[in-house]
Design an enzyme around this catalytic site. Sequence first.
Site, PDB file in Angstrom:
ATOM      1  N   GLN A 134       8.881  16.808  14.208  1.00 39.99           N
ATOM      2  CA  GLN A 134       9.599  17.475  13.341  1.00 39.99           C
ATOM      3  C   GLN A 134       9.142  18.398  12.687  1.00 39.99           C
ATOM      4  O   GLN A 134       7.989  18.160  12.098  1.00 39.99           O
ATOM      5  CB  GLN A 134      10.163  16.415  12.316  1.00 39.99           C
ATOM      6  CG  GLN A 134      10.882  16.555  11.281  1.00 39.99           C
ATOM      7  CD  GLN A 134      11.373  15.488  10.303  1.00 39.99           C
ATOM      8  OE1 GLN A 134      10.301  15.130   9.632  1.00 39.99           O
ATOM      9  NE2 GLN A 134      12.651  15.258  10.189  1.00 39.99           N
TER      10      GLN A 134
ATOM     11  N   ARG B 254      10.108   2.127   9.324  1.00 41.11           N
ATOM     12  CA  ARG B 254       9.565   1.303   8.739  1.00 41.11           C
ATOM     13  C   ARG B 254       9.458  -0.129   9.649  1.00 41.11           C
ATOM     14  O   ARG B 254       8.501  -0.620   9.916  1.00 41.11           O
ATOM     15  CB  ARG B 254       9.703   0.924   7.200  1.00 41.11           C
ATOM     16  CG  ARG B 254       9.412   1.858   6.398  1.00 41.11           C
ATOM     17  CD  ARG B 254      10.247   1.824   4.746  1.00 41.11           C
ATOM     18  NE  ARG B 254      11.564   1.802   5.301  1.00 41.11           N
ATOM     19  CZ  ARG B 254      12.332   1.498   4.160  1.00 41.11           C
ATOM     20  NH1 ARG B 254      11.970   1.503   2.782  1.00 41.11           N
ATOM     21  NH2 ARG B 254      13.636   1.719   4.542  1.00 41.11           N
TER      22      ARG B 254
ATOM     23  N   CYS C  95      10.208  -5.800   7.582  1.00 42.17           N
ATOM     24  CA  CYS C  95       9.907  -4.830   6.385  1.00 42.17           C
ATOM     25  C   CYS C  95      10.656  -5.623   5.160  1.00 42.17           C
ATOM     26  O   CYS C  95      12.043  -5.865   5.379  1.00 42.17           O
ATOM     27  CB  CYS C  95      10.397  -3.427   6.460  1.00 42.17           C
ATOM     28  SG  CYS C  95      10.738  -2.439   5.040  1.00 42.17           S
TER      29      CYS C  95
ATOM     30  N   TYR D 128      14.488  18.896   1.456  1.00 46.23           N
ATOM     31  CA  TYR D 128      13.642  19.833   1.919  1.00 46.23           C
ATOM     32  C   TYR D 128      14.323  21.214   1.930  1.00 46.23           C
ATOM     33  O   TYR D 128      15.624  21.136   2.117  1.00 46.23           O
ATOM     34  CB  TYR D 128      12.837  19.701   3.154  1.00 46.23           C
ATOM     35  CG  TYR D 128      11.728  18.571   2.535  1.00 46.23           C
ATOM     36  CD1 TYR D 128      11.067  18.601   1.685  1.00 46.23           C
ATOM     37  CD2 TYR D 128      11.519  17.447   3.723  1.00 46.23           C
ATOM     38  CE1 TYR D 128       9.941  17.539   1.277  1.00 46.23           C
ATOM     39  CE2 TYR D 128      10.434  16.548   3.461  1.00 46.23           C
ATOM     40  CZ  TYR D 128       9.899  16.607   2.070  1.00 46.23           C
ATOM     41  OH  TYR D 128       8.922  15.766   1.764  1.00 46.23           O
TER      42      TYR D 128
ATOM     43  N   CYS E 252       4.508   1.204   1.183  1.00 50.39           N
ATOM     44  CA  CYS E 252       4.229   2.273   1.985  1.00 50.39           C
ATOM     45  C   CYS E 252       4.458   3.724   1.354  1.00 50.39           C
ATOM     46  O   CYS E 252       3.639   4.556   1.159  1.00 50.39           O
ATOM     47  CB  CYS E 252       4.604   2.257   3.330  1.00 50.39           C
ATOM     48  SG  CYS E 252       6.394   2.067   3.428  1.00 50.39           S
TER      49      CYS E 252
ATOM     50  N   ARG F 124      17.454  16.772  11.833  1.00 50.45           N
ATOM     51  CA  ARG F 124      17.547  15.637  10.953  1.00 50.45           C
ATOM     52  C   ARG F 124      18.356  16.355   9.773  1.00 50.45           C
ATOM     53  O   ARG F 124      18.390  17.309   9.064  1.00 50.45           O
ATOM     54  CB  ARG F 124      16.148  15.274  10.118  1.00 50.45           C
ATOM     55  CG  ARG F 124      16.116  13.998   9.449  1.00 50.45           C
ATOM     56  CD  ARG F 124      15.715  12.928  10.327  1.00 50.45           C
ATOM     57  NE  ARG F 124      16.440  11.561  10.128  1.00 50.45           N
ATOM     58  CZ  ARG F 124      15.799  10.542   9.421  1.00 50.45           C
ATOM     59  NH1 ARG F 124      14.585  10.655   9.096  1.00 50.45           N
ATOM     60  NH2 ARG F 124      16.437   9.407   9.452  1.00 50.45           N
TER      61      ARG F 124
HETATM   62  C1  FMN Z   1       7.095   6.525   3.795  1.00 51.38           C
HETATM   63  C2  FMN Z   1       8.108   7.242   4.291  1.00 51.38           C
HETATM   64  C3  FMN Z   1       8.105   8.281   4.851  1.00 51.38           C
HETATM   65  C4  FMN Z   1       9.020   8.924   5.670  1.00 51.38           C
HETATM   66  N1  FMN Z   1       8.646  10.364   6.196  1.00 51.38           N
HETATM   67  C5  FMN Z   1       9.738  11.004   6.633  1.00 51.38           C
HETATM   68  C6  FMN Z   1       9.588  12.174   7.425  1.00 51.38           C
HETATM   69  O1  FMN Z   1       8.306  12.798   7.565  1.00 51.38           O
HETATM   70  N2  FMN Z   1      10.592  12.785   7.937  1.00 51.38           N
HETATM   71  C7  FMN Z   1      11.874  12.444   7.783  1.00 51.38           C
HETATM   72  O2  FMN Z   1      13.043  12.825   8.374  1.00 51.38           O
HETATM   73  N3  FMN Z   1      12.224  11.099   7.411  1.00 51.38           N
HETATM   74  C8  FMN Z   1      11.070  10.327   6.645  1.00 51.38           C
HETATM   75  N4  FMN Z   1      11.364   9.011   6.205  1.00 51.38           N
HETATM   76  C9  FMN Z   1      12.366   8.426   6.358  1.00 51.38           C
HETATM   77  C10 FMN Z   1      12.706   7.668   7.480  1.00 51.38           C
HETATM   78  O3  FMN Z   1      12.827   8.307   8.679  1.00 51.38           O
HETATM   79  C11 FMN Z   1      14.194   6.721   7.624  1.00 51.38           C
HETATM   80  O4  FMN Z   1      15.239   7.693   7.558  1.00 51.38           O
HETATM   81  C12 FMN Z   1      14.099   5.631   6.420  1.00 51.38           C
HETATM   82  O5  FMN Z   1      12.688   5.240   6.177  1.00 51.38           O
HETATM   83  C13 FMN Z   1      14.860   4.418   6.724  1.00 51.38           C
HETATM   84  O6  FMN Z   1      14.455   3.813   8.089  1.00 51.38           O
HETATM   85  P1  FMN Z   1      13.848   2.401   7.918  1.00 51.38           P
HETATM   86  O7  FMN Z   1      14.383   1.607   7.183  1.00 51.38           O
HETATM   87  O8  FMN Z   1      13.619   1.778   9.357  1.00 51.38           O
HETATM   88  O9  FMN Z   1      12.334   2.701   7.275  1.00 51.38           O
HETATM   89  C14 FMN Z   1      10.170   8.207   5.407  1.00 51.38           C
HETATM   90  C15 FMN Z   1      10.646   7.212   4.840  1.00 51.38           C
HETATM   91  C16 FMN Z   1       9.403   6.557   4.219  1.00 51.38           C
HETATM   92  C17 FMN Z   1       9.627   5.147   3.639  1.00 51.38           C
HETATM   93  S1  SF4 Z   2       4.790  -1.473   3.211  1.00 51.31           S
HETATM   94 FE1  SF4 Z   2       6.504  -2.637   2.506  1.00 51.31          FE
HETATM   95  S2  SF4 Z   2       8.001  -1.237   2.646  1.00 51.31           S
HETATM   96 FE2  SF4 Z   2       6.707  -0.444   3.897  1.00 51.31          FE
HETATM   97  S3  SF4 Z   2       6.869  -1.085   5.842  1.00 51.31           S
HETATM   98 FE3  SF4 Z   2       5.735  -2.397   5.018  1.00 51.31          FE
HETATM   99  S4  SF4 Z   2       7.187  -4.222   3.999  1.00 51.31           S
HETATM  100 FE4  SF4 Z   2       8.218  -2.276   4.486  1.00 51.31          FE
END
Ligand code: FMN
Ligand code: SF4
Length: 373
Positions: A105, A315, A338, A169, A345, A216
Amino acid sequence: MEKSVYRNLFKPMRLDGLRLKNRITMAPLYLGYAALGGKISPLLLHHYKEMARSGASLIVVENASITPNGSGSPRTIRCDRNRYLSGLEKLARTIKDERCRASLQINHAGRFAYVEDPVAPSEVGAFGRTPKALTKKEITNIQKQYANAALRVKKAGFDMVELHGGTGYLLAQFVSPRTNKRTDSYGGPIESRIKFPLEVLKRVKDTVGDFPVGYRFLADEWLPDGLNLKESVVLAKALEENGVAYISAMGGTYESFFLPEIIKKSKKPGYMVSLANTVKKKVRVPVITAGRISTPAKADSILKDKRADLIGLARVLWVDPEWPKKARRGSYQSTLKCSPTCDACLKLVMQGKPAICPKWSKEKKELYRGMFQ
Ligand SMILES: Cc1cc2nc3c(=O)[nH]c(=O)nc-3n(C[C@H](O)[C@H](O)[C@H](O)COP(=O)(O)O)c2cc1C
Ligand code: SF4
C-alpha cells in the site's frame, strides 16, 4: 487438500488476471516494525513471513510513504527512493515464497504526516497544526511521486500495488468536503474533488503498465460534515471506469476513530460490511471488506450473500495467524481472538512502540521484543 465447510471462503478467484487461492486477504496493518527511517527490518520480514504462511491468499502490506514529507511516522516503510528497493525486494520475496500474493500500500499522509510542515488540499487544521495548501505544481509533483513509488513496487516483485485512499490521508483529504475547500478545479462538487485521486490512478497506471492497482477506499468519514456514502460511491464508480483492480472499503479517519459513538460501533463484528455492501452494489470490480470479521462463519456468509468478494483480516489475522488453517479444519474455536475492549496495538504504535498483542504467549512476546531494533 481437505474440503472446508466454508466453501465460499476457500473458493479461488481471479483478481485482475491473478489467481487467488481463497478469499482471505490480510488488510494493511501498520505495527511499527520497520527500522527507524523506514527500511525493512528483520522483525518486519519475520512478521510478514508469519502472515504469508497463514494460508491467506493475499497480503496487503501496510502503508509505505511515497515521499518523506508524506510519511505517517518515523517507522513507516519508505518507497520514495531506489535505495529502498533491495529491502522491498526481500519483503516481496518473503511473502511470495509462501505461495501468497503480495501487494504494497502506498501513501502520502498529507495533513496527518509526521513532519513539521505538512501539506494538504486546504489549510484545514488537524491536531493543533495547520497544513500548507498545495499549489498546482506541487500537486503534479506528488502525482509523479505516486507513480515512481508504484513503479518501485512493481520492480521489487510485488504482484500489485494499493493506493491508500482511506484513514483520511491525502487522497481522502481531496475527496472530503471537510478538508478540501479549494476553489480551483480540484475543489467544489464531488465530481471535482475526485479529480486528484483519479489523476493519481491514471499516472500510476500509465507508469506501471500491465500491473494491478487496488484502492483502499474511504466510504464514509463518520463525521457530520464529512464524506459520506452518497458522495463516495461517485468515486467508486469512477475508479472502476479508470481500471482499478479492486476496492477495499473502510470507514472513519483519525478525526472520527476516537469519538465515543464510533468506538462503540467499531466493537461490533463486521462493523464495516454495510459500507462494502453499498459500494459493491455500484461496481463490478471485486470489493474487499474488513473490520472484526472474527469468525469463518461470518466471513463465509458475507461472501455467500454477495456483500463483498474478499475478506480483509487485519488484527484478526495478526493476533492468530492460524485463523485460516483453523477455519479450513473447522477448529476455529481454538483461535486467539482480538478483544473488542482492547486497543493496545493502536495505542502502542501511536506512542512509537512496536505492537505486541497481550493475547500472545510469553515466548512470542519476548521474540518480538527481542527482534525489535
Ligand atoms: C494498529 C492499526 C494499524 C493500521 N494500519 C493500516 C494501514 O497501514 N493501512 C490501512 O489501510 N489500514 C490500516 N488499518 C486498518 C485495518 O486495515 C482494518 O481496516 C481495521 O483494523 C479493521 O480490521 P480488523 O478488525 O481485522 O483489524 C490499521 C488498523 C490498526 C488497528
Ligand atoms: S493488541 Fe488488543 S486490539 Fe490489538 S489485536 Fe491484540 S487484542 Fe486486538
